[in-house]
Design a protein around this motif. Structure first.
Motif, PDB file in Angstrom:
ATOM      1  N   HIS A 140     -48.981 -57.309 -95.415  1.00  0.00           N
ATOM      2  CA  HIS A 140     -48.728 -58.743 -94.834  1.00  0.00           C
ATOM      3  C   HIS A 140     -48.947 -59.867 -95.708  1.00  0.00           C
ATOM      4  O   HIS A 140     -49.790 -59.921 -96.677  1.00  0.00           O
ATOM      5  N   ARG A 170     -47.409 -50.853 -87.061  1.00  0.00           N
ATOM      6  CA  ARG A 170     -46.862 -50.177 -88.092  1.00  0.00           C
ATOM      7  C   ARG A 170     -47.598 -48.740 -87.978  1.00  0.00           C
ATOM      8  O   ARG A 170     -46.925 -47.745 -88.430  1.00  0.00           O
ATOM      9  N   TRP A 226     -50.273 -56.504 -86.336  1.00  0.00           N
ATOM     10  CA  TRP A 226     -49.613 -56.053 -87.338  1.00  0.00           C
ATOM     11  C   TRP A 226     -49.634 -54.503 -87.705  1.00  0.00           C
ATOM     12  O   TRP A 226     -48.891 -53.615 -87.802  1.00  0.00           O
ATOM     13  N   GLU A 272     -53.298 -61.384 -85.334  1.00  0.00           N
ATOM     14  CA  GLU A 272     -52.080 -61.314 -86.048  1.00  0.00           C
ATOM     15  C   GLU A 272     -52.025 -60.042 -86.667  1.00  0.00           C
ATOM     16  O   GLU A 272     -51.242 -59.202 -86.418  1.00  0.00           O
ATOM     17  N   LEU A 273     -53.225 -59.718 -87.353  1.00  0.00           N
ATOM     18  CA  LEU A 273     -53.347 -58.664 -88.487  1.00  0.00           C
ATOM     19  C   LEU A 273     -53.567 -57.279 -87.600  1.00  0.00           C
ATOM     20  O   LEU A 273     -52.952 -56.413 -88.207  1.00  0.00           O
TER      21      LEU A 273
END
Lengths: 109, 498
Positions: free
Chosen positions: B417, B461, B457, B453-454
């Protein structure tokens, strides 16, 4: 017959060659250099300075034993590291040891 | 051997410096100084030689002098606190201590300058070299990321086996020089001294790593080889490529003589390696994996593997995350928790065996089993061509709802990121799952990161079971000086300041 163990230092009585045993043979062998047995004791005075025999000496590709090279006796797995060069290459039961090819490994440290 | 094979070459030291501890010493010089140092050790009745200081000629002399004297060398970490140092020195009461730090030692202490002067004396009365392969060469404290430091016992036969299995005598060219920035108390600090002397490659020491100092040394000394731990490579790439990934200047990363860069000592984050290979396109990268207990490197990922990965080959790209193939004298097994050997590709505890594997600690029984196997305490797996993948320390594994999760996989995703500079993932106690995942993030300068947001993320994935339940932000992460993340400190901080 001298017992041969890994880590042992052995010297030629016929020339300046000195080796350390990297891998012991899987059966007893007679280790010679220039026709005489290799021994743990330092070579007799003057042996190292003795001139190279005229012919038939070298073995192992000529040029004698080279510093830092490893020598193999394939039938028994005996492996020696040359720590002092000399005009003769060691032999196991009369078989001249062969120069072990360098394994190309990248420098990791 | 090195002295007679390369009588004219410089063994250690800088060619373009006037610093006393970096004066160039030839191989015959180093040999003479080892003998003189051994005499000094004998005169003082030292049973061990403790070296507490930075890398330099004094250290190289200490290693060979202690070997000549037939006593162990004990390199200690000069960054330790006084109390810890006093405790460790107390374990080596008969030692001569070489240090400039006025250490709390009971026995004799010499400054590095005084030690250097003793080694420079003529030593006609040195004892002859004794071949004792069973003698202890090095007592080296493990980094102690998960427990108190223990002194690993490395005997001459372990180190000799390592050398013979990994280096060819005199393999280096006359122009080769290795820049060493690992400290003497790291196994690589010991092993590189042996390998480079055996290879005939000059050693240039960098006492204290900074990106600027490293680049300057490479350029000034014509360095061809270098050895870095991942945090150093990360700092170097950050220095050269700003936050936006662009080079600081057109020639900022120019290192024309450098051809080989070895890294190891801790897990290399994939983004750092990618950046480094882009910055130094002409350099061969080598990843070395090993433990203190295995006399350094046991597996190597070579330049060809790195290049294949850069060319886009998907299998090679995946193998960039491995530590490569085992050295010829080393065997490895992956075992299940019940001790059964796993089939190829199975993840479990990594065990290794070989003549360079010690597994012996001072004052305790050997950690090697009856068949010679040592538990590395790393978890990993081996692919169909023998590439070894290390997922992290077994002790670091997070067990969430019965599922084993490797922090490294989650950390790698977080590091991809753009707002993340550093990431540490640890397991925190959880009533429902036993353990849940927490991530500590150091944001990249100039970027704002948001926990939600992380989490999204990572979820997109990996999957939700691998998504951190807790994400906190910190200014820095605790590391050992050689770049190993101190997870127990991360966890302690997290539990104390949630």
């Amino acid at each position: 017959m001298t017992e041969i163990a890994a880590g042992q230092r052995l010297r030629s009585q016929a020339c300046g060659t000195e080796v350390i045993v990297v891998r012991a043979p899987d059966q007893p062998v007679e280790l010679t250099c220039g026709g005489s047995p290799m021994t743990a004791e330092p070579a007799a005075a003057g042996a190292a300075a003795r001139p190279k025999p005229a012919a038939g000496g070298g073995g192992g590709g000529g040029g004698g034993a080279q510093l830092g090279k490893r020598y193999l006796d394939e039938p028994t797995g005996l492996e020696l590291l040359c720590t002092k060069p000399g005009s003769e290459v060691p032999a196991a039961d009369g078989r001249a040891l062969t120069l072990k090819a360098a394994r190309p490994l990248p420098a990791s440290d | 051997m090195a002295a007679s094979g390369h009588p004219d070459r410089v063994a250690v030291g800088r060619l373009r410096s006037t610093a006393a501890d970096a004066a160039p010493l030839s191989y015959p010089d180093l040999l003479a100084r080892a003998r003189a140092g051994a005499v000094a050790l004998r005169e003082r009745g030292a049973t061990e030689l403790v070296y507490l200081g930075v890398s330099g000629n004094a250290f190289a002399q200490a290693l060979f002098a202690s070997a000549w004297a037939g006593i162990p060398l004990v390199p200690l970490n000069y960054r330790l606190g006084r109390d810890q140092l006093a405790e460790l020195l107390g374990r080596h009461a008969g030692a001569l201590v070489v240090s400039d730090l006025e250490p709390p030692a009971r026995g004799p202490v010499l400054t590095t300058g005084a030690w250097d002067a003793l080694c420079a004396r003529p030593a006609a009365d040195a004892d002859p070299w004794r071949d004792d392969q069973d003698a202890t060469a090095i007592l080296l404290y493990t980094s102690g990321t998960t427990s108190a430091p223990k002194a690993a016992v490395l005997r001459h036969r372990h180190l000799t086996s390592y050398l013979l299995g990994s280096v060819e005598f005199g393999a280096a060219d006359e122009t080769h020089a290795m820049l060493v920035s690992v400290p003497p108390y790291h196994i690589a600090g010991v092993s590189n001294l042996l390998s480079n002397v055996y290879a005939g490659r000059r050693i240039v020491y960098l006492e204290s790593f900074t990106p600027e100092g490293w680049l300057e040394s490479v350029r000034d000394e014509g360095v061809t080889h270098a050895l870095l731990v991942p945090t150093m490579l990360a700092r170097l790439t950050e220095h050269l490529a700003g936050p936006d990934g662009h080079l600081a200047g057109p020639h900022a990363a120019a290192v024309p003589t450098l051809r080989n860069l070895a890294y190891g000592g801790a897990k290399m984050p994939a983004p750092v390696l990618e950046r480094a290979t882009r910055l130094f396109p002409a350099v061969d990268f080598v990843n070395a994996y090993g433990l203190t207990e295995t006399s350094s490197t046991i597996a190597v990922l070579g330049p060809d593997d790195h290049r294949a990965a850069l060319s886009g080959d998907p299998v090679a790209k995946a193998r960039l995350g491995s530590v490569g193939k085992l050295l010829p004298g080393i065997e490895a097994q992956v075992r299940a928790p019940d001790g059964a050997v796993m089939p190829e590709g199975g993840i479990g505890d990594v065990f290794v065996r070989g003549d360079q594997v010690s597994g012996e600690y001072r004052g305790t029984a050997s950690a090697v089993d009856a068949d010679g196997w040592l538990a590395t305490r790393d978890r990993g797996w081996i692919d169909d061509e023998g590439y070894l993948f290390i997922e992290g320390r077994a002790d670091d594994t997070i067990i969430r709802g019965g599922e084993n999760l490797a922090p490294a996989e989650i950390e790698d995703v977080l590091l991809d990121h753009p707002a993340v500079a550093e990431a540490a993932v640890v397991g925190i106690p959880d009533e429902q799952w036993g353990q849940d995942i927490a991530a500590v993030i150091v944001p990249r300068a100039g970027h704002a990161a948001d926990a939600g947001e992380l989490q999204a993320w990572v979820r997109s994935r990996l999957r939700s079971a691998k998504t951190p339940a807790v994400i906190v932000f910190r200014d820095s992460l605790p590391h050992t000086p050689t770049g190993k993340l101190l997870r127990r400190e991360v966890l302690a901080d997290l539990l104390a300041n949630p």
